[in-house]
Motif scaffolding. Structure first.
Motif, PDB file in Angstrom:
ATOM      1  N   GLY A  75       0.778  -1.230   0.000  1.00  0.00           N
ATOM      2  CA  GLY A  75       0.000   0.000   0.000  1.00  0.00           C
ATOM      3  C   GLY A  75       0.808   1.279   0.000  1.00  0.00           C
ATOM      4  O   GLY A  75       0.256   2.361   0.215  1.00  0.00           O
ATOM      5  N   HIS A  76       2.115   1.189  -0.238  1.00  0.00           N
ATOM      6  CA  HIS A  76       2.962   2.376  -0.249  1.00  0.00           C
ATOM      7  C   HIS A  76       3.434   2.681  -1.671  1.00  0.00           C
ATOM      8  O   HIS A  76       3.397   1.814  -2.559  1.00  0.00           O
ATOM      9  CB  HIS A  76       4.179   2.173   0.650  1.00  0.00           C
ATOM     10  CG  HIS A  76       3.849   1.672   2.010  1.00  0.00           C
ATOM     11  ND1 HIS A  76       3.072   2.390   2.893  1.00  0.00           N
ATOM     12  CD2 HIS A  76       4.183   0.520   2.655  1.00  0.00           C
ATOM     13  CE1 HIS A  76       2.939   1.711   4.016  1.00  0.00           C
ATOM     14  NE2 HIS A  76       3.597   0.561   3.891  1.00  0.00           N
ATOM     15  N   ILE A  77       3.910   3.871  -1.887  1.00  0.00           N
ATOM     16  CA  ILE A  77       4.539   4.243  -3.144  1.00  0.00           C
ATOM     17  C   ILE A  77       6.042   4.092  -2.967  1.00  0.00           C
ATOM     18  O   ILE A  77       6.625   4.676  -2.050  1.00  0.00           O
ATOM     19  CB  ILE A  77       4.184   5.691  -3.529  1.00  0.00           C
ATOM     20  CG1 ILE A  77       2.687   5.809  -3.819  1.00  0.00           C
ATOM     21  CG2 ILE A  77       5.017   6.158  -4.723  1.00  0.00           C
ATOM     22  CD1 ILE A  77       2.207   7.231  -4.050  1.00  0.00           C
ATOM     23  N   ALA A  78       6.675   3.305  -3.828  1.00  0.00           N
ATOM     24  CA  ALA A  78       8.111   3.073  -3.713  1.00  0.00           C
ATOM     25  C   ALA A  78       8.686   2.793  -5.093  1.00  0.00           C
ATOM     26  O   ALA A  78       8.116   2.014  -5.861  1.00  0.00           O
ATOM     27  CB  ALA A  78       8.403   1.909  -2.770  1.00  0.00           C
ATOM     28  N   GLY A  79       9.816   3.429  -5.386  1.00  0.00           N
ATOM     29  CA  GLY A  79      10.455   3.188  -6.667  1.00  0.00           C
ATOM     30  C   GLY A  79      11.471   4.262  -6.993  1.00  0.00           C
ATOM     31  O   GLY A  79      11.882   5.051  -6.128  1.00  0.00           O
ATOM     32  N   THR A  80      11.882   4.302  -8.236  1.00  0.00           N
ATOM     33  CA  THR A  80      12.782   5.350  -8.707  1.00  0.00           C
ATOM     34  C   THR A  80      12.027   6.681  -8.710  1.00  0.00           C
ATOM     35  O   THR A  80      10.791   6.706  -8.577  1.00  0.00           O
ATOM     36  CB  THR A  80      13.254   5.043 -10.131  1.00  0.00           C
ATOM     37  OG1 THR A  80      12.110   5.091 -11.009  1.00  0.00           O
ATOM     38  CG2 THR A  80      13.917   3.670 -10.221  1.00  0.00           C
ATOM     39  N   PRO A  81      12.730   7.807  -8.872  1.00  0.00           N
ATOM     40  CA  PRO A  81      12.017   9.093  -8.914  1.00  0.00           C
ATOM     41  C   PRO A  81      10.897   9.122  -9.951  1.00  0.00           C
ATOM     42  O   PRO A  81       9.794   9.611  -9.661  1.00  0.00           O
ATOM     43  CB  PRO A  81      13.128  10.090  -9.260  1.00  0.00           C
ATOM     44  CG  PRO A  81      14.363   9.472  -8.681  1.00  0.00           C
ATOM     45  CD  PRO A  81      14.193   7.997  -8.895  1.00  0.00           C
TER      46      PRO A  81
END
Length: 341
Positions: free
Chosen positions: A284-290
């Protein structure tokens, strides 16, 4: 690096999370230092939280900490996310924010929540019961009344220096809290604690039910959540591990522990129940490269119609945490946004 992603106003909520092996005082000093950095990065607000008797959180007195943050910054708005109104007498809260607003005019926000103490012991120590939040609407009206002179719960009583000052109030909500924000005509701060579908339904209900007030003539929605950003998606997801384990441990053991290094968490043996809670906490989170994070954030803002996003990320590695906030601000062109509003 600035993407073509539609601009969204970004703000920060820092919970003053403690790290394994460190004193709580270090977490408070880190919060103050982080506020300076957030201002330089162009974030719009910097909020601090209220937790009582929680081993993993040093922030127990948000208005005191907000004063320290405001004293070392000059532009960024400073506030609380939030003061838990059922824990306090509204007049005392009005006086505290009145002092803040008098010292730092035009920069103070009053984020207000409905939660009561974490445990029975904490609630007893605060002089509150589980049902203290049932009167939140009346508490909220009394508090606002101390600023605009309309409070009638205690005739002839005035909160100094709050009366006559304008301090924007926000309602932190899950469930019924959105209705309180709508009825009071206040901005709403909401997270997908119970899933995005329920959050979006609450936002829709808030907009439909909203009553214009002296504080806000139209609905204003702040969605909050974790956004982890790094040069690779793998490193970004690594940032989620310490807080995910801390949250899982609190649900399975009833205690919220300090943050531990991600490698140490991954090496720990977990019971089936702990593993399930841990895996759930990673979702449920936002995660990744810019680029990935900016695109996911833009999609969430589009789905929710949010006016602002309150980033609540915590992790063990302070340098990596600051890099995450920096990369996110750069990815959405945050400096330019905050200068415009």
């Amino acid at each position: 690096m600035t993407s073509a992603t539609p601009a969204v106003r970004l703000s920060v909520l820092d919970r003053s999370r403690t790290r394994q092996g460190e004193e709580p005082a270090r977490a408070l000093r880190d919060t103050v230092d982080f506020a300076r950095e957030a201002e330089q990065l162009g974030y719009h607000r910097f909020w601090v939280s209220e937790h009582h008797g929680v081993p993993g959180v040093a922030g127990s007195a948000p208005t005191v900490l907000a004063a320290a943050v405001a004293a070392v910054t000059s532009r960024i708005r400073v506030g609380t996310g939030g003061v838990m109104l059922p824990n306090h007498q509204p007049m005392v809260v009005a006086e505290q924010f009145g002092v803040l607003a008098a010292l730092f005019p035009g920069r103070i926000d009053m984020g207000l929540g409905r939660s009561v103490g974490f445990t029975d012991g904490v609630r007893r120590a605060l002089g509150r019961e589980k049902d203290a939040a049932d009167d939140f609407g009346a508490q909220l009206a009394e508090l606002i009344g101390y600023f605009d002179g309309s409070q009638r719960a205690h005739r002839g009583v005035h909160a100094r220096p709050a009366e006559g000052l304008y301090v924007p109030a926000f309602v932190l909500a899950t469930g019924a809290g959105a209705d309180h924000a709508a009825d009071a005509g206040l901005p709403l701060v909401i997270a997908a604690v119970h899933g995005e579908e329920r959050m979006l339904a609450a936002i829709d209900r808030y907009r439909t039910r909203f009553r214009p007030s002296a504080q806000a003539t139209e609905p204003y929605v702040v969605v909050s959540g974790t956004v982890a950003v790094a040069e690779t998606a793998e490193l970004a997801h690594e940032l989620l591990v310490p807080e995910a384990w801390s949250g899982a441990y609190s649900r399975t053991h009833g205690e919220f522990p300090p943050l531990a290094p991600a490698a140490e968490v991954r090496a720990r043996p977990m019971t089936e129940r702990e593993r399930a809670a841990y895996e759930q906490s990673l979702k449920g989170h936002i995660a990744g490269t810019p680029e990935q994070a900016a695109a996911e954030l833009a999609a969430l803002v589009e789905r929710s119609g949010a006016d602002e996003f309150l980033v609540t990320t915590s992790t063990y590695d302070r340098a990596a945490l600051l890099d995450s906030y920096r990369l996110l601000a750069e990815a959405v062109g945050q400096g330019a946004i905050s200068d415009q509003v």
